[in-house]
Design a protein around this motif. Structure first.
Motif, PDB file in Angstrom:
ATOM      1  N   TYR A 119       0.830  -1.209   0.000  1.00 38.97           N
ATOM      2  CA  TYR A 119       0.000   0.000   0.000  1.00 38.97           C
ATOM      3  C   TYR A 119       0.866   1.262   0.000  1.00 38.97           C
ATOM      4  CZ  TYR A 119      -3.936  -3.081   1.181  1.00 38.97           C
ATOM      5  OH  TYR A 119      -4.881  -4.059   1.168  1.00 38.97           O
ATOM      6  N   ARG A 120       1.948   1.232   0.795  1.00 37.10           N
ATOM      7  CA  ARG A 120       2.845   2.392   0.821  1.00 37.10           C
ATOM      8  C   ARG A 120       3.497   2.613  -0.536  1.00 37.10           C
ATOM      9  NH1 ARG A 120       5.548   1.192   6.683  1.00 37.10           N
ATOM     10  NH2 ARG A 120       3.728   1.827   7.892  1.00 37.10           N
ATOM     11  N   ALA A 121       3.814   1.520  -1.222  1.00 33.15           N
ATOM     12  CA  ALA A 121       4.401   1.653  -2.558  1.00 33.15           C
ATOM     13  C   ALA A 121       3.404   2.287  -3.519  1.00 33.15           C
ATOM     14  CB  ALA A 121       4.856   0.295  -3.082  1.00 33.15           C
ATOM     15  N   GLN A 122       2.135   1.909  -3.392  1.00 32.41           N
ATOM     16  CA  GLN A 122       1.104   2.489  -4.250  1.00 32.41           C
ATOM     17  C   GLN A 122       0.878   3.959  -3.907  1.00 32.41           C
ATOM     18  OE1 GLN A 122      -1.928  -0.380  -3.293  1.00 32.41           O
ATOM     19  NE2 GLN A 122      -1.592  -1.536  -5.184  1.00 32.41           N
ATOM     20  N   TRP A 123       0.792   4.285  -2.614  1.00 31.92           N
ATOM     21  CA  TRP A 123       0.555   5.663  -2.192  1.00 31.92           C
ATOM     22  C   TRP A 123       1.758   6.545  -2.493  1.00 31.92           C
ATOM     23  CZ3 TRP A 123      -1.127   3.546   3.139  1.00 31.92           C
ATOM     24  CH2 TRP A 123      -2.438   3.049   3.062  1.00 31.92           C
ATOM     25  N   GLY A 124       2.955   5.956  -2.355  1.00 35.62           N
ATOM     26  CA  GLY A 124       4.175   6.724  -2.598  1.00 35.62           C
ATOM     27  C   GLY A 124       4.523   6.833  -4.069  1.00 35.62           C
ATOM     28  N   ARG A 125       3.657   6.270  -4.897  1.00 36.08           N
ATOM     29  CA  ARG A 125       3.824   6.305  -6.346  1.00 36.08           C
ATOM     30  C   ARG A 125       5.175   5.735  -6.793  1.00 36.08           C
ATOM     31  NH1 ARG A 125      -0.479   9.706  -8.419  1.00 36.08           N
ATOM     32  NH2 ARG A 125      -1.391  10.748  -6.652  1.00 36.08           N
ATOM     33  N   LEU A 126       5.543   4.636  -6.142  1.00 36.54           N
ATOM     34  CA  LEU A 126       6.729   3.907  -6.591  1.00 36.54           C
ATOM     35  C   LEU A 126       6.376   3.202  -7.893  1.00 36.54           C
ATOM     36  CD1 LEU A 126       7.981   2.411  -3.222  1.00 36.54           C
ATOM     37  CD2 LEU A 126       8.894   4.385  -4.426  1.00 36.54           C
ATOM     38  N   PRO A 127       7.348   2.725  -8.627  1.00 42.46           N
ATOM     39  CA  PRO A 127       7.033   2.035  -9.886  1.00 42.46           C
ATOM     40  C   PRO A 127       6.019   0.913  -9.658  1.00 42.46           C
ATOM     41  CG  PRO A 127       9.392   2.382  -9.696  1.00 42.46           C
ATOM     42  CD  PRO A 127       8.789   2.807  -8.384  1.00 42.46           C
ATOM     43  N   ASP A 128       5.130   0.730 -10.635  1.00 40.95           N
ATOM     44  CA  ASP A 128       4.064  -0.259 -10.528  1.00 40.95           C
ATOM     45  C   ASP A 128       4.584  -1.657 -10.238  1.00 40.95           C
ATOM     46  OD1 ASP A 128       2.127   1.638 -10.942  1.00 40.95           O
ATOM     47  OD2 ASP A 128       1.949   1.235 -13.096  1.00 40.95           O
ATOM     48  N   ASP A 129       5.753  -1.996 -10.787  1.00 38.37           N
ATOM     49  CA  ASP A 129       6.266  -3.350 -10.579  1.00 38.37           C
ATOM     50  C   ASP A 129       6.651  -3.590  -9.118  1.00 38.37           C
ATOM     51  OD1 ASP A 129       8.543  -1.634 -10.901  1.00 38.37           O
ATOM     52  OD2 ASP A 129       9.777  -3.412 -11.320  1.00 38.37           O
ATOM     53  N   VAL A 130       6.988  -2.542  -8.375  1.00 40.67           N
ATOM     54  CA  VAL A 130       7.311  -2.705  -6.953  1.00 40.67           C
ATOM     55  C   VAL A 130       6.045  -3.132  -6.200  1.00 40.67           C
ATOM     56  CG1 VAL A 130       8.030  -1.503  -4.843  1.00 40.67           C
ATOM     57  CG2 VAL A 130       9.223  -1.073  -7.010  1.00 40.67           C
ATOM     58  N   ALA A 131       4.962  -2.414  -6.420  1.00 35.05           N
ATOM     59  CA  ALA A 131       3.705  -2.761  -5.755  1.00 35.05           C
ATOM     60  C   ALA A 131       3.233  -4.149  -6.182  1.00 35.05           C
ATOM     61  CB  ALA A 131       2.635  -1.713  -6.059  1.00 35.05           C
ATOM     62  N   GLN A 132       3.393  -4.494  -7.451  1.00 33.50           N
ATOM     63  CA  GLN A 132       2.959  -5.805  -7.937  1.00 33.50           C
ATOM     64  C   GLN A 132       3.794  -6.928  -7.321  1.00 33.50           C
ATOM     65  OE1 GLN A 132       0.197  -6.616  -9.771  1.00 33.50           O
ATOM     66  NE2 GLN A 132       0.783  -8.692  -9.202  1.00 33.50           N
ATOM     67  N   GLN A 133       5.096  -6.711  -7.209  1.00 34.00           N
ATOM     68  CA  GLN A 133       5.955  -7.736  -6.601  1.00 34.00           C
ATOM     69  C   GLN A 133       5.609  -7.921  -5.124  1.00 34.00           C
ATOM     70  OE1 GLN A 133      10.093  -6.928  -7.437  1.00 34.00           O
ATOM     71  NE2 GLN A 133       9.741  -6.883  -9.637  1.00 34.00           N
ATOM     72  N   LEU A 134       5.302  -6.825  -4.445  1.00 31.34           N
ATOM     73  CA  LEU A 134       4.888  -6.942  -3.046  1.00 31.34           C
ATOM     74  C   LEU A 134       3.542  -7.652  -2.939  1.00 31.34           C
ATOM     75  CD1 LEU A 134       6.020  -3.465  -1.725  1.00 31.34           C
ATOM     76  CD2 LEU A 134       6.940  -5.682  -1.039  1.00 31.34           C
ATOM     77  N   HIS A 135       2.649  -7.370  -3.866  1.00 31.13           N
ATOM     78  CA  HIS A 135       1.353  -8.057  -3.897  1.00 31.13           C
ATOM     79  C   HIS A 135       1.563  -9.564  -4.093  1.00 31.13           C
ATOM     80  CE1 HIS A 135      -2.847  -8.890  -4.773  1.00 31.13           C
ATOM     81  NE2 HIS A 135      -2.452  -9.520  -5.870  1.00 31.13           N
ATOM     82  N   ASP A 136       2.436  -9.925  -5.016  1.00 24.92           N
ATOM     83  CA  ASP A 136       2.726 -11.343  -5.269  1.00 24.92           C
ATOM     84  C   ASP A 136       3.352 -12.002  -4.036  1.00 24.92           C
ATOM     85  OD1 ASP A 136       1.743 -10.938  -7.822  1.00 24.92           O
ATOM     86  OD2 ASP A 136       3.743 -10.852  -8.766  1.00 24.92           O
ATOM     87  N   ALA A 137       4.285 -11.294  -3.383  1.00 24.64           N
ATOM     88  CA  ALA A 137       4.927 -11.838  -2.184  1.00 24.64           C
ATOM     89  C   ALA A 137       3.900 -12.039  -1.065  1.00 24.64           C
ATOM     90  CB  ALA A 137       6.045 -10.909  -1.718  1.00 24.64           C
ATOM     91  N   HIS A 138       2.978 -11.102  -0.940  1.00 28.98           N
ATOM     92  CA  HIS A 138       1.902 -11.215   0.050  1.00 28.98           C
ATOM     93  C   HIS A 138       1.081 -12.475  -0.199  1.00 28.98           C
ATOM     94  CE1 HIS A 138      -2.384 -10.486   1.095  1.00 28.98           C
ATOM     95  NE2 HIS A 138      -1.863 -10.145   2.249  1.00 28.98           N
ATOM     96  N   ASP A 139       0.652 -12.660  -1.441  1.00 28.84           N
ATOM     97  CA  ASP A 139      -0.159 -13.837  -1.784  1.00 28.84           C
ATOM     98  C   ASP A 139       0.614 -15.133  -1.555  1.00 28.84           C
ATOM     99  OD1 ASP A 139      -2.175 -12.113  -2.480  1.00 28.84           O
ATOM    100  OD2 ASP A 139      -1.955 -12.395  -4.650  1.00 28.84           O
TER     101      ASP A 139
END
Length: 189
Positions: A119-139
């Motif tokens: 969520y912080r990656a999404q709010w902080g407008r980090l590159p989309d692949d960072v948020a996606q990789q964190l999402h994958d790691a979460h799952d």
């Protein structure tokens, strides 16, 4: 509960799940506490007393009392490096199952931490692949925790091929195996 185990005796975790179900169907025992107090009509000496705590601890004590088992007051460690050491010293099948259950709990905590960083990656407008990789790691962390929950009971199940001709097709119980009371790791907020 509709739980199928290798014996007719419910495990401590079966009892914890049954108690947690009294609060809300499907509630995780780690998220439920219990509180005991005397009713108004009880003798006066009972009325000023009350106790409460994690449902898992009370289920363990109840299980030990009902079946004449010793209570294990040694909680499992919560740090992964200490759990690694516990795998070397766990001798009983129940201890091995308890270690896997504790690792699954820690993975659920890790999944929540990862999700917050996603969520912080999404709010902080980090590159989309960072948020996606964190999402994958979460799952993946959640999937591993669920897999450990499914396989942990097999370490404390009776596994004698001579007495169980269909042991290779035995269904794993859906309830967790008994665990030693743990310091509630829970999800930190």
């Amino acid at each position: 509960m509709g739980v199928t185990t290798t014996s007719d005796t419910p495990t401590a975790h079966d009892l914890a799940r049954a108690l947690a179900e009294q609060l809300y169907p499907g509630a995780a025992p780690r998220d439920v506490t219990v509180s005991f107090s005397a009713r108004r009509q009880a003798p006066i000496e009972y009325r000023d007393r009350g106790r409460g705590g994690p449902v898992t601890v009370y289920a363990q004590a109840l299980h030990a009392t009902l079946y004449g088992l010793p209570t294990d007051n040694e909680p499992l460690p919560t740090a992964l490096d200490a759990l690694l050491q516990a795998t070397h010293t766990a001798t009983s099948p129940e201890q091995k199952t308890a270690v896997l259950r504790q690792i699954a709990e820690q993975l659920r905590n890790a999944a929540e931490i990862i999700q917050r960083y996603q969520y912080r990656a999404q709010w902080g407008r980090l590159p989309d692949d960072v948020a996606q990789q964190l999402h994958d790691a979460h799952d993946q962390a959640q999937q591993i925790a669920q897999a450990l929950d499914r396989v942990a009971p097999s370490f404390s199940a009776r596994t004698n091929a001579d007495t169980a001709p269909d042991a290779h097709r035995r269904r794993l119980p859906t309830a967790a195996a008994p665990t030693a009371p743990t310091t509630p790791a829970g999800r930190r907020r």
